[in-house]
Write a protein that holds these residues in place. Structure first.
Motif, short mmCIF file in Angstrom:
data_model
loop_
_atom_site.label_atom_id
_atom_site.label_comp_id
_atom_site.label_asym_id
_atom_site.label_seq_id
_atom_site.Cartn_x
_atom_site.Cartn_y
_atom_site.Cartn_z
N LYS A 19 44.99 49.90 25.91
CA LYS A 19 45.11 49.50 24.51
C LYS A 19 44.80 48.01 24.34
CE LYS A 19 48.32 52.94 22.71
NZ LYS A 19 49.56 53.17 21.91
N PHE A 20 45.22 47.22 25.31
CA PHE A 20 44.97 45.77 25.26
C PHE A 20 43.48 45.47 25.28
CE2 PHE A 20 44.60 41.66 27.55
CZ PHE A 20 45.23 40.84 26.61
N GLU A 21 42.76 46.11 26.18
CA GLU A 21 41.32 45.89 26.28
C GLU A 21 40.60 46.36 25.02
OE1 GLU A 21 39.69 44.18 28.55
OE2 GLU A 21 41.63 43.73 29.46
N LYS A 22 41.04 47.49 24.49
CA LYS A 22 40.43 48.02 23.26
C LYS A 22 40.68 47.10 22.08
CE LYS A 22 40.38 52.13 20.30
NZ LYS A 22 40.95 53.49 20.09
N ALA A 23 41.91 46.58 21.98
CA ALA A 23 42.27 45.73 20.84
C ALA A 23 41.54 44.39 20.89
CB ALA A 23 43.78 45.51 20.81
N GLU B 155 40.13 42.24 17.64
CA GLU B 155 40.96 41.14 17.16
C GLU B 155 40.47 39.82 17.74
OE1 GLU B 155 43.20 41.67 14.94
OE2 GLU B 155 43.44 43.83 15.04
N ASN B 156 41.09 38.73 17.29
CA ASN B 156 40.69 37.40 17.75
C ASN B 156 41.53 36.93 18.93
OD1 ASN B 156 38.62 37.05 15.82
ND2 ASN B 156 40.15 36.62 14.26
N GLU C 175 49.61 38.36 26.99
CA GLU C 175 48.69 38.87 28.00
C GLU C 175 49.23 40.18 28.57
OE1 GLU C 175 45.14 38.72 30.21
OE2 GLU C 175 45.85 37.37 28.62
N VAL C 176 48.32 41.11 28.88
CA VAL C 176 48.66 42.34 29.57
C VAL C 176 47.92 42.35 30.90
CG1 VAL C 176 48.55 44.86 29.57
CG2 VAL C 176 49.08 43.63 27.44
N VAL C 177 48.67 42.54 31.98
CA VAL C 177 48.10 42.51 33.32
C VAL C 177 48.27 43.87 33.99
CG1 VAL C 177 48.15 41.39 35.58
CG2 VAL C 177 48.70 40.06 33.52
N PRO C 178 47.18 44.60 34.22
CA PRO C 178 47.30 45.85 34.99
C PRO C 178 47.61 45.52 36.44
CG PRO C 178 44.99 45.38 34.54
CD PRO C 178 45.79 44.34 33.81
N ALA C 179 48.52 46.27 37.04
CA ALA C 179 48.96 45.93 38.39
C ALA C 179 49.45 47.17 39.11
CB ALA C 179 50.07 44.87 38.34
N ASN C 180 49.70 47.01 40.41
CA ASN C 180 50.34 48.05 41.20
C ASN C 180 51.49 47.43 41.99
OD1 ASN C 180 49.15 46.81 43.54
ND2 ASN C 180 47.28 47.96 43.15
N LEU C 181 52.26 48.26 42.65
CA LEU C 181 53.43 47.75 43.35
C LEU C 181 53.07 46.78 44.47
CD1 LEU C 181 55.49 51.06 43.55
CD2 LEU C 181 55.92 49.11 42.05
N GLU C 182 51.94 47.01 45.11
CA GLU C 182 51.55 46.15 46.22
C GLU C 182 51.24 44.72 45.76
OE1 GLU C 182 50.33 49.20 45.65
OE2 GLU C 182 51.43 50.20 47.26
N SER C 183 50.73 44.58 44.55
CA SER C 183 50.34 43.25 44.07
C SER C 183 51.50 42.50 43.41
CB SER C 183 49.20 43.38 43.05
OG SER C 183 49.62 44.10 41.89
N TYR C 184 52.65 43.15 43.26
CA TYR C 184 53.74 42.54 42.48
C TYR C 184 54.24 41.22 43.07
CZ TYR C 184 58.13 41.63 40.17
OH TYR C 184 59.15 41.01 39.50
N PRO C 185 54.52 41.11 44.38
CA PRO C 185 55.04 39.81 44.88
C PRO C 185 54.15 38.63 44.52
CG PRO C 185 55.31 41.52 46.53
CD PRO C 185 54.48 42.13 45.43
N TYR C 186 52.83 38.82 44.61
CA TYR C 186 51.90 37.75 44.24
C TYR C 186 51.98 37.47 42.75
CZ TYR C 186 47.49 35.54 42.97
OH TYR C 186 46.55 34.71 42.43
N VAL D 128 51.19 52.17 17.39
CA VAL D 128 51.53 50.86 17.93
C VAL D 128 50.42 50.38 18.85
CG1 VAL D 128 53.17 49.56 19.35
CG2 VAL D 128 54.01 51.33 17.80
N THR D 129 50.01 49.11 18.69
CA THR D 129 49.01 48.50 19.56
C THR D 129 49.58 47.22 20.15
OG1 THR D 129 47.97 47.02 17.92
CG2 THR D 129 47.25 49.34 17.95
N THR D 130 48.78 46.55 20.97
CA THR D 130 49.22 45.28 21.55
C THR D 130 49.16 44.14 20.54
OG1 THR D 130 46.97 44.95 22.39
CG2 THR D 130 48.59 45.90 23.90
N PHE D 131 48.70 44.42 19.34
CA PHE D 131 48.68 43.43 18.28
C PHE D 131 49.62 43.78 17.12
CE2 PHE D 131 44.77 42.56 20.43
CZ PHE D 131 44.51 41.22 20.22
N TYR D 132 50.06 45.04 17.06
CA TYR D 132 50.59 45.51 15.78
C TYR D 132 51.63 46.60 15.96
CZ TYR D 132 50.37 48.15 11.33
OH TYR D 132 50.67 48.82 10.17
#
Length: 213
Positions: free
Chosen positions: A47-51, A55-56, A61-72, A180-184
């Motif tokens: 939804k974030f990428e689509k919005a 929008e302007n 920010e929305v960050v796609p992630a997995n469990l392995e990348s979480y500590p970083y 509901v979107t990441t803007f609205y």
């Protein structure tokens, strides 16, 4: 502050609630918010990428992630103590990668519904969370509740869950949540979600995370 939105039961509405909360905190309360989308469907990130195309400026920010990348990610995103990190958790408990996420959280918000299967999943999720992070604050949000339905186990569920944390007012089952979107967040939804969001904000966030200056 790190806030987990989670439940082992799929379909509890945690991803949509994470969006509603992010919109509320960033746009109504002027908080600096980052959403980490760890859900397998990555619906928030999509939804974030689509919005962004329509929008302007993004309110957060929305960050796609997995469990392995979480500590970083945690080290990178938590440099400012006033920032709020919302984590949309994957709906499973059988991965050791969840332990660092559970240990780092300051608050857990658990959407659930009043049916026996969801209740059992919610209790299991809660017990595992409390075993890993015994001091964690937990908030349970009755979500997608039909106004004309009778929930025979409601009193029992509330009694059991209140032993682990606070239970908010009910959020109704409404088609508006699909918009509901990441803007609205639709105005029609704001009228029914504000009391729950204000309760969470006042109990756990007030005075800690506003953007100043």
């Amino acid at each position: 502050m790190i806030i987990i939105i989670g439940n082992q039961k799929g379909g509890a509405g945690k991803s949509t609630f994470a969006l509603v909360l992010a919109n509320f905190l960033s746009q109504t309360k002027n908080c600096a918010v980052t959403v980490i989308d760890m859900d397998y469907q990555q619906s928030i990130a999509q939804k974030f990428e689509k919005a962004k195309i329509l929008e302007n400026a993004e309110p957060y920010e929305v960050v796609p992630a997995n469990l392995e990348s979480y500590p970083y990610l945690r080290e990178l995103l938590c440099k400012n103590a006033k920032d709020i990190i919302l984590i949309d958790l994957p709906g499973k408990l059988d991965d050791d990668g969840l332990i660092p996420v559970f240990n780092s959280a300051d608050l857990v918000i658990c959407p659930f519904s009043y049916d026996e299967f969801t209740f059992q999943s919610t209790v299991l999720f809660t017990v595992v969370m409390k075993r890993i992070n015994p001091e964690i604050n937990m908030v349970f949000v009755p979500n997608r509740i039909k106004s004309n339905a009778r929930y025979e186990i409601m009193l029992e569920v509330n009694e059991q869950l209140s032993r682990f944390g606070k239970i908010t007012a009910v959020l109704p089952d409404r088609i508006d949540f699909q918009r509901v979107t990441t803007f609205y967040t639709p105005v029609s939804l704001q009228t029914v979600t504000t009391s729950v969001l204000e309760q969470i904000y006042n109990d756990y966030l007030y005075g800690k995370n506003e953007i100043t200056g």
